[in-house]
Design an enzyme around this catalytic site. Structure first.
Site, mmCIF file in Angstrom:
data_model
loop_
_atom_site.group_PDB
_atom_site.id
_atom_site.type_symbol
_atom_site.label_atom_id
_atom_site.label_comp_id
_atom_site.label_asym_id
_atom_site.label_seq_id
_atom_site.Cartn_x
_atom_site.Cartn_y
_atom_site.Cartn_z
ATOM 1 N N ASP A 60 -12.338 6.657 4.120
ATOM 2 C CA ASP A 60 -11.128 6.403 4.896
ATOM 3 C C ASP A 60 -10.691 4.937 4.817
ATOM 4 O O ASP A 60 -9.621 4.577 5.292
ATOM 5 C CB ASP A 60 -11.348 6.829 6.355
ATOM 6 N N ARG A 65 -7.658 -0.574 1.115
ATOM 7 C CA ARG A 65 -8.113 -1.821 0.495
ATOM 8 C C ARG A 65 -8.521 -1.604 -0.956
ATOM 9 O O ARG A 65 -8.467 -2.521 -1.775
ATOM 10 C CB ARG A 65 -9.236 -2.440 1.332
ATOM 11 N N LYS A 106 -10.347 12.292 8.897
ATOM 12 C CA LYS A 106 -9.860 11.862 10.207
ATOM 13 C C LYS A 106 -9.811 13.050 11.166
ATOM 14 O O LYS A 106 -9.684 14.185 10.722
ATOM 15 C CB LYS A 106 -8.425 11.304 10.060
ATOM 16 N N GLU A 111 -9.584 3.492 2.291
ATOM 17 C CA GLU A 111 -9.057 3.660 0.935
ATOM 18 C C GLU A 111 -7.969 2.653 0.586
ATOM 19 O O GLU A 111 -7.759 2.323 -0.568
ATOM 20 C CB GLU A 111 -8.511 5.085 0.769
ATOM 21 N N ASP A 116 1.550 6.101 5.777
ATOM 22 C CA ASP A 116 0.564 5.138 5.282
ATOM 23 C C ASP A 116 1.045 4.419 4.013
ATOM 24 O O ASP A 116 0.301 3.670 3.398
ATOM 25 C CB ASP A 116 -0.776 5.857 5.032
ATOM 26 N N LYS A 153 0.842 -1.203 0.000
ATOM 27 C CA LYS A 153 0.000 0.000 0.000
ATOM 28 C C LYS A 153 0.877 1.252 0.000
ATOM 29 O O LYS A 153 1.616 1.495 0.941
ATOM 30 C CB LYS A 153 -0.908 -0.019 1.240
ATOM 31 N N ASP A 176 -2.761 9.962 4.204
ATOM 32 C CA ASP A 176 -4.159 9.568 4.365
ATOM 33 C C ASP A 176 -4.890 10.534 5.291
ATOM 34 O O ASP A 176 -4.803 10.429 6.511
ATOM 35 C CB ASP A 176 -4.221 8.128 4.916
HETATM 36 N N1 BES Z 1 -4.357 4.149 7.136
HETATM 37 C C1 BES Z 1 -5.490 3.811 7.918
HETATM 38 C C2 BES Z 1 -5.210 2.772 8.990
HETATM 39 C C3 BES Z 1 -4.238 3.160 10.070
HETATM 40 C C4 BES Z 1 -4.690 3.647 11.267
HETATM 41 C C5 BES Z 1 -2.890 2.957 9.905
HETATM 42 C C6 BES Z 1 -3.803 3.983 12.262
HETATM 43 C C7 BES Z 1 -1.993 3.272 10.910
HETATM 44 C C8 BES Z 1 -2.460 3.788 12.090
HETATM 45 C C9 BES Z 1 -6.594 3.258 7.025
HETATM 46 O O1 BES Z 1 -6.646 3.797 5.753
HETATM 47 C C10 BES Z 1 -7.883 3.571 7.685
HETATM 48 O O2 BES Z 1 -8.177 4.727 7.829
HETATM 49 N N2 BES Z 1 -8.644 2.548 8.061
HETATM 50 C C11 BES Z 1 -9.910 2.715 8.681
HETATM 51 C C12 BES Z 1 -10.853 1.680 8.128
HETATM 52 C C13 BES Z 1 -12.292 1.858 8.527
HETATM 53 C C14 BES Z 1 -12.830 3.159 7.990
HETATM 54 C C15 BES Z 1 -13.085 0.683 8.013
HETATM 55 C C16 BES Z 1 -9.739 2.559 10.185
HETATM 56 O O3 BES Z 1 -8.936 1.738 10.618
HETATM 57 O O4 BES Z 1 -10.396 3.306 10.920
HETATM 58 ZN ZN ZN Z 2 -4.895 4.519 4.987
HETATM 59 MN MN MN Z 3 -7.769 5.583 5.703
#
Ligand code: BES
Ligand code: ZN
Ligand code: MN
Length: 491
Positions: free
Chosen positions: A337, A341, A267, A339, A278, A255, A260
């Site tokens: 968010d 996947r 966020k 994104e 990220d 990725k 992000d």
């Molecule tokens: N990049 C984030 C995940 C992340 C969070 C990485 C904290 C490192 C530290 C990812 O893109 C994300 O925002 N995931 C969401 C998914 C949810 C919306 C289903 C999450 O984990 O809240």
């Molecule tokens: Zn992310």
């Molecule tokens: Mn995200």
């Protein structure tokens, strides 16, 4: 950093600091102790107990060619692992540097169940991680003392191990530097340049697709995420032909989200700065490809990195949108968010369509991973038990730890949609890490695929005695070891 293996005796090596790794209760080597008039024997067991990470610095006062001796604790002999030895070596190297050393030498530990090559390998890794300086953008550069040469006292097997350790550590350190770099300094275009540069230096073929190229390839999910951005996306494909290029190919997919913000599902401000990391999965892929090429692994390895940032804008993709990409499967957006996947789905579909026999993918995919496992082990989610077990073991052998999460059929219900083939979120936030992983599996067809969710382990907050704070490069070592084992499986 120079790493040299020498067959010199402890009493011959002329360095600033000679580091003696000792387990609890073990005496210092007799020749050193005698040269120092019994000084070691007085300290060992008294001030110095040999606890993991303990250091005691002794001045040799001209009685040895080494100016100082550093006693370095490894803890109980039966508890020494590849990881603890690596960590101890980093602690020792940093303590030596702090005392002004420019050259250091490590003795190999006695009394531990590890062969000479492995001991030299993990000591080298630890020293190079501990001594590594992450880049900064300060206007004033303060001169800092640096260790210029690391010596390992050992024979031919140690030489092989140290060489291996140096190459892996350089890959991990490259990954750390990339993931640490601010989003404005490392846009998708710049990430692609850095990857291409690494490929040129190491004899790896590379193709970089710009926005138009992504459109032509049909990478609709990467493009959806990129919609709100002023920066163009990039799709990076690297091919290392260690088996002649006739395959079978191992696919590594990372990725490459350069920043992000969450997009429209934005966020909270606190901690958002940290989302410059990220692209830790992509960084691990780039670091691993460098190491795989330098180790001359006899396998064909294809690396795929979808890269963009995720930004809110009038043109952004939105919750409720239905989009699709290379696999042809449709996705209902529940959160912009989620994104990672999406862009990975295009990367994975590409690797599968290119005919990769097996795939491993790494990403900072879900915050839920930190809830489940904390910053200790990464999560594995897969569509194939045997391949998952192989990758799990490769990680352990390389000194990275994971934990296998389930993939029962019922879990796929978490990502069901009433308007599309799947949603990109998870219902009621249940099993967030599993849902994220299984979303990915929907895009690889029948290709065995293992996903490493490194979200909680890709970053460490605060420097400690072992390593500086920031990006850890985790994933790199698992990739390299899995590629080596994939190559062995072909012979
Ligand atoms: N990049 C984030 C995940 C992340 C969070 C990485 C904290 C490192 C530290 C990812 O893109 C994300 O925002 N995931 C969401 C998914 C949810 C919306 C289903 C999450 O984990 O809240
Ligand atoms: Zn992310
Ligand atoms: Mn995200």
């Amino acid at each position: 950093m120079k790493v040299e293996v020498t067959s010199q005796a402890l009493t011959e090596v002329a360095v600033d600091v000679l580091i003696l790794p000792l387990t609890e209760g073990a005496p210092a080597p007799t020749d050193v102790n005698e040269a120092l008039g019994g000084l070691c024997a007085q300290v060992v067991g008294a001030d110095f107990k040999g606890e993991m990470g303990q250091t005691t610095l002794l001045y040799t006062g001209g009685r040895l060619p080494a100016r100082k001796v550093l006693l370095l604790g490894l803890g109980k002999a039966e508890k020494v692992t590849n990881r603890s030895l690596r960590r101890a070596a980093g602690i020792g190297a940093r303590a030596a540097r702090k005392s002004g050393a420019r050259s250091i030498a490590f003795a190999l530990p006695g009394a531990v169940e590890m062969d000479e090559a492995a001991a030299a390998r993990f000591i080298t890794e630890g020293a190079l991680h501990g001594l590594f300086r992450l880049p900064d953008w300060k206007s004033e550069k303060k001169p800092r003392p640096e260790v210029e040469a690391v010596h390992i006292l050992g024979g031919e097997r140690a030489r092989e191990g140290a060489e291996h350790g140096r190459i892996v550590a350089e890959g991990v350190n490259l990954a750390r530097a990339l993931a640490w770099t601010p989003g404005n300094h490392l846009t998708a275009a710049k990430l692609a340049e850095r990857a291409a540069e690494m490929c040129r230096e190491n004899g790896i073929e590379v193709e970089v697709y710009d926005k138009k190229g992504c459109e032509e390839l049909g990478l609709g999910l990467l493009l959806a995420v990129n919609q709100g951005s002023r920066e163009e996306p990039r799709f990076i494909v690297m091919r290392y032909k260690g088996n002649g290029g006739q395959g079978p190919w191992l696919g590594l997919v990372g990725k490459g989200l350069t920043f992000d913000s969450g997009g429209i599902s934005i966020k909270p401000t606190e901690g958002m700065w940290n989302m410059k990391m990220d692209m830790g999965g992509a960084a691990a892929v780039i670091g691993a490809m460098q190491a795989i090429a330098r180790l001359k692994v006899k396998a064909d390895v294809m690396a795929v990195i979808p890269s963009t940032d995720n930004m809110p804008d009038g043109g952004s993709y939105k919750p409720g949108d239905v989009v699709s990409g290379l696999s042809g499967k449709t996705v209902e957006i529940r959160s912009t968010d989620a994104e990672g996947r999406l862009i990975l789905a295009d990367g994975l579909a590409y690797a599968a369509k290119q005919g990769c026999r097996k795939i491993i993918t790494a990403s900072t995919l879900t915050g839920a991973c930190n809830i489940a496992l904390g910053p200790i082990r990464y999560a594995l989610v897969a569509n194939d038990d045997a391949w998952e077990e192989e990758v799990y073991r490769a990680g352990e052998a390389a000194g990275e730890r994971g934990w296998k999460l389930p993939h029962d059929e019922e879990y796929y219900d978490l990502i069901k949609s009433s308007v599309a083939d799947m949603i990109n979120g998870t219902k009621n936030r249940a099993a967030g890490t599993v849902a994220g992983g299984l979303f990915l599996m929907k895009h690889v067809g029948d290709t065995p695929c293992v996903h490493l969710d490194i979200a909680a382990v890709a970053w460490k907050s605060g420097s400690d005695e072992y390593e500086d704070e920031g990006a850890t490069g985790v994933g790199t070592r698992t990739f390299v070891e899995a590629a080596r084992r994939f190559a062995e499986g072909l012979r």
